[in-house]
Motif scaffolding. Structure first.
Motif, PDB file in Angstrom:
ATOM      1  N   ARG A   1      51.271  51.351  35.974  1.00 27.15           N
ATOM      2  CA  ARG A   1      50.813  50.186  36.716  1.00 27.15           C
ATOM      3  C   ARG A   1      50.394  50.609  38.120  1.00 27.15           C
ATOM      4  O   ARG A   1      51.120  51.298  38.820  1.00 27.15           O
ATOM      5  CB  ARG A   1      51.916  49.142  36.797  1.00 27.15           C
ATOM      6  N   VAL A   2      49.206  50.146  38.518  1.00 24.29           N
ATOM      7  CA  VAL A   2      48.702  50.377  39.873  1.00 24.29           C
ATOM      8  C   VAL A   2      48.506  48.998  40.490  1.00 24.29           C
ATOM      9  O   VAL A   2      47.794  48.163  39.949  1.00 24.29           O
ATOM     10  CB  VAL A   2      47.355  51.139  39.836  1.00 24.29           C
ATOM     11  N   TYR A   3      49.174  48.784  41.607  1.00 24.56           N
ATOM     12  CA  TYR A   3      49.179  47.474  42.236  1.00 24.56           C
ATOM     13  C   TYR A   3      48.001  47.303  43.185  1.00 24.56           C
ATOM     14  O   TYR A   3      47.654  48.222  43.917  1.00 24.56           O
ATOM     15  CB  TYR A   3      50.483  47.247  42.993  1.00 24.56           C
ATOM     16  N   GLY A   4      47.424  46.124  43.161  1.00 27.32           N
ATOM     17  CA  GLY A   4      46.382  45.770  44.104  1.00 27.32           C
ATOM     18  C   GLY A   4      47.004  45.456  45.453  1.00 27.32           C
ATOM     19  O   GLY A   4      48.178  45.060  45.544  1.00 27.32           O
ATOM     20  N   LEU A   5      46.245  45.643  46.500  1.00 22.00           N
ATOM     21  CA  LEU A   5      46.747  45.417  47.855  1.00 22.00           C
ATOM     22  C   LEU A   5      47.226  43.983  48.042  1.00 22.00           C
ATOM     23  O   LEU A   5      48.205  43.744  48.738  1.00 22.00           O
ATOM     24  CB  LEU A   5      45.646  45.750  48.868  1.00 22.00           C
ATOM     25  N   GLY A   6      46.584  43.036  47.395  1.00 25.15           N
ATOM     26  CA  GLY A   6      46.975  41.633  47.503  1.00 25.15           C
ATOM     27  C   GLY A   6      48.410  41.391  47.071  1.00 25.15           C
ATOM     28  O   GLY A   6      49.092  40.498  47.593  1.00 25.15           O
ATOM     29  N   ASP A   7      48.923  42.162  46.116  1.00 26.87           N
ATOM     30  CA  ASP A   7      50.308  42.009  45.664  1.00 26.87           C
ATOM     31  C   ASP A   7      51.309  42.494  46.699  1.00 26.87           C
ATOM     32  O   ASP A   7      52.469  42.110  46.675  1.00 26.87           O
ATOM     33  CB  ASP A   7      50.515  42.754  44.346  1.00 26.87           C
TER      34      ASP A   7
ATOM     35  N   VAL B   1      41.082  44.579  49.462  1.00 24.46           N
ATOM     36  CA  VAL B   1      41.703  43.256  49.504  1.00 24.46           C
ATOM     37  C   VAL B   1      41.546  42.520  48.170  1.00 24.46           C
ATOM     38  O   VAL B   1      42.449  41.814  47.730  1.00 24.46           O
ATOM     39  CB  VAL B   1      41.107  42.422  50.663  1.00 24.46           C
ATOM     40  N   HIS B   2      40.423  42.705  47.493  1.00 23.18           N
ATOM     41  CA  HIS B   2      40.156  41.973  46.258  1.00 23.18           C
ATOM     42  C   HIS B   2      40.558  42.723  44.989  1.00 23.18           C
ATOM     43  O   HIS B   2      40.395  42.192  43.884  1.00 23.18           O
ATOM     44  CB  HIS B   2      38.672  41.589  46.192  1.00 23.18           C
ATOM     45  N   ALA B   3      41.102  43.916  45.128  1.00 20.72           N
ATOM     46  CA  ALA B   3      41.514  44.689  43.952  1.00 20.72           C
ATOM     47  C   ALA B   3      42.670  43.992  43.239  1.00 20.72           C
ATOM     48  O   ALA B   3      43.557  43.408  43.867  1.00 20.72           O
ATOM     49  CB  ALA B   3      41.938  46.096  44.369  1.00 20.72           C
ATOM     50  N   GLU B   4      42.650  44.044  41.921  1.00 15.23           N
ATOM     51  CA  GLU B   4      43.697  43.427  41.116  1.00 15.23           C
ATOM     52  C   GLU B   4      44.646  44.491  40.578  1.00 15.23           C
ATOM     53  O   GLU B   4      44.261  45.639  40.392  1.00 15.23           O
ATOM     54  CB  GLU B   4      43.077  42.671  39.941  1.00 15.23           C
ATOM     55  N   THR B   5      45.879  44.093  40.324  1.00 17.71           N
ATOM     56  CA  THR B   5      46.848  45.000  39.731  1.00 17.71           C
ATOM     57  C   THR B   5      46.412  45.317  38.301  1.00 17.71           C
ATOM     58  O   THR B   5      46.018  44.430  37.551  1.00 17.71           O
ATOM     59  CB  THR B   5      48.248  44.357  39.734  1.00 17.71           C
ATOM     60  N   LEU B   6      46.470  46.591  37.946  1.00 11.27           N
ATOM     61  CA  LEU B   6      46.044  47.031  36.621  1.00 11.27           C
ATOM     62  C   LEU B   6      47.134  47.832  35.944  1.00 11.27           C
ATOM     63  O   LEU B   6      47.910  48.526  36.587  1.00 11.27           O
ATOM     64  CB  LEU B   6      44.790  47.911  36.733  1.00 11.27           C
ATOM     65  N   THR B   7      47.195  47.716  34.634  1.00 11.01           N
ATOM     66  CA  THR B   7      48.081  48.545  33.835  1.00 11.01           C
ATOM     67  C   THR B   7      47.214  49.465  32.993  1.00 11.01           C
ATOM     68  O   THR B   7      46.339  49.009  32.264  1.00 11.01           O
ATOM     69  CB  THR B   7      48.982  47.685  32.930  1.00 11.01           C
ATOM     70  N   GLY B   8      47.459  50.766  33.106  1.00  6.85           N
ATOM     71  CA  GLY B   8      46.613  51.747  32.443  1.00  6.85           C
ATOM     72  C   GLY B   8      47.334  52.519  31.355  1.00  6.85           C
ATOM     73  O   GLY B   8      48.273  52.029  30.720  1.00  6.85           O
ATOM     74  N   PHE B   9      46.914  53.733  31.171  1.00  5.85           N
ATOM     75  CA  PHE B   9      47.416  54.640  30.137  1.00  5.85           C
ATOM     76  C   PHE B   9      48.932  54.784  30.235  1.00  5.85           C
ATOM     77  O   PHE B   9      49.481  54.977  31.310  1.00  5.85           O
ATOM     78  CB  PHE B   9      46.716  55.992  30.289  1.00  5.85           C
ATOM     79  N   GLN B  10      49.588  54.680  29.108  1.00  5.38           N
ATOM     80  CA  GLN B  10      51.044  54.805  28.984  1.00  5.38           C
ATOM     81  C   GLN B  10      51.792  53.839  29.897  1.00  5.38           C
ATOM     82  O   GLN B  10      52.853  54.127  30.411  1.00  5.38           O
ATOM     83  CB  GLN B  10      51.482  56.246  29.268  1.00  5.38           C
ATOM     84  N   GLY B  11      51.213  52.655  30.082  1.00  6.23           N
ATOM     85  CA  GLY B  11      51.875  51.608  30.852  1.00  6.23           C
ATOM     86  C   GLY B  11      51.931  51.834  32.349  1.00  6.23           C
ATOM     87  O   GLY B  11      52.655  51.141  33.054  1.00  6.23           O
TER      88      GLY B  11
END
Length: 101
Positions: A93-99, A81-91
């Motif tokens: 994007r992994v979305y957090g559940l909250g999004d 629930v508290h995970a944030e969306t992150l942008t990693g290697f080569q752009g």
């Protein structure tokens, strides 16, 4: 009342039940590690004589196992629930559940 090292090991092994309640599973190489320790009794490093310790009887461990399982389950759900969306290697994007909620 504190737990013995054997009882703490039994408690740690039940962490898999908490993971399973969230829909997770354990596979080869996942690397999930559960630690259980007690700070209830101090052991003197330079004891001159043998010390005696008292531990919770095995017959009273069920509520402890239930609490341990619920704690792991709650920790996993809280992390999701508290995970944030992150942008990693080569752009990537992994979305957090909250999004998604």
């Amino acid at each position: 009342m504190p737990l013995s090292s054997r009882q703490l090991g039994r408690l740690a092994r039940r962490s898999a039940v908490g993971l399973a309640r969230t829909g997770s599973y354990i596979g080869d190489g996942f690397g999930d590690i559960a630690l259980a320790f007690s700070t209830a009794q101090r052991v003197s490093h330079f004891a001159k004589e043998a010390e005696s310790f008292s531990f919770l009887p095995d017959s009273q461990l069920d509520p402890v196992f239930e609490a341990g399982t619920e704690t792991i389950e709650e920790a996993v759900l809280s992390a999701l629930v508290h995970a944030e969306t992150l942008t990693g290697f080569q752009g990537r994007r992994v979305y957090g559940l909250g999004d998604f909620l």
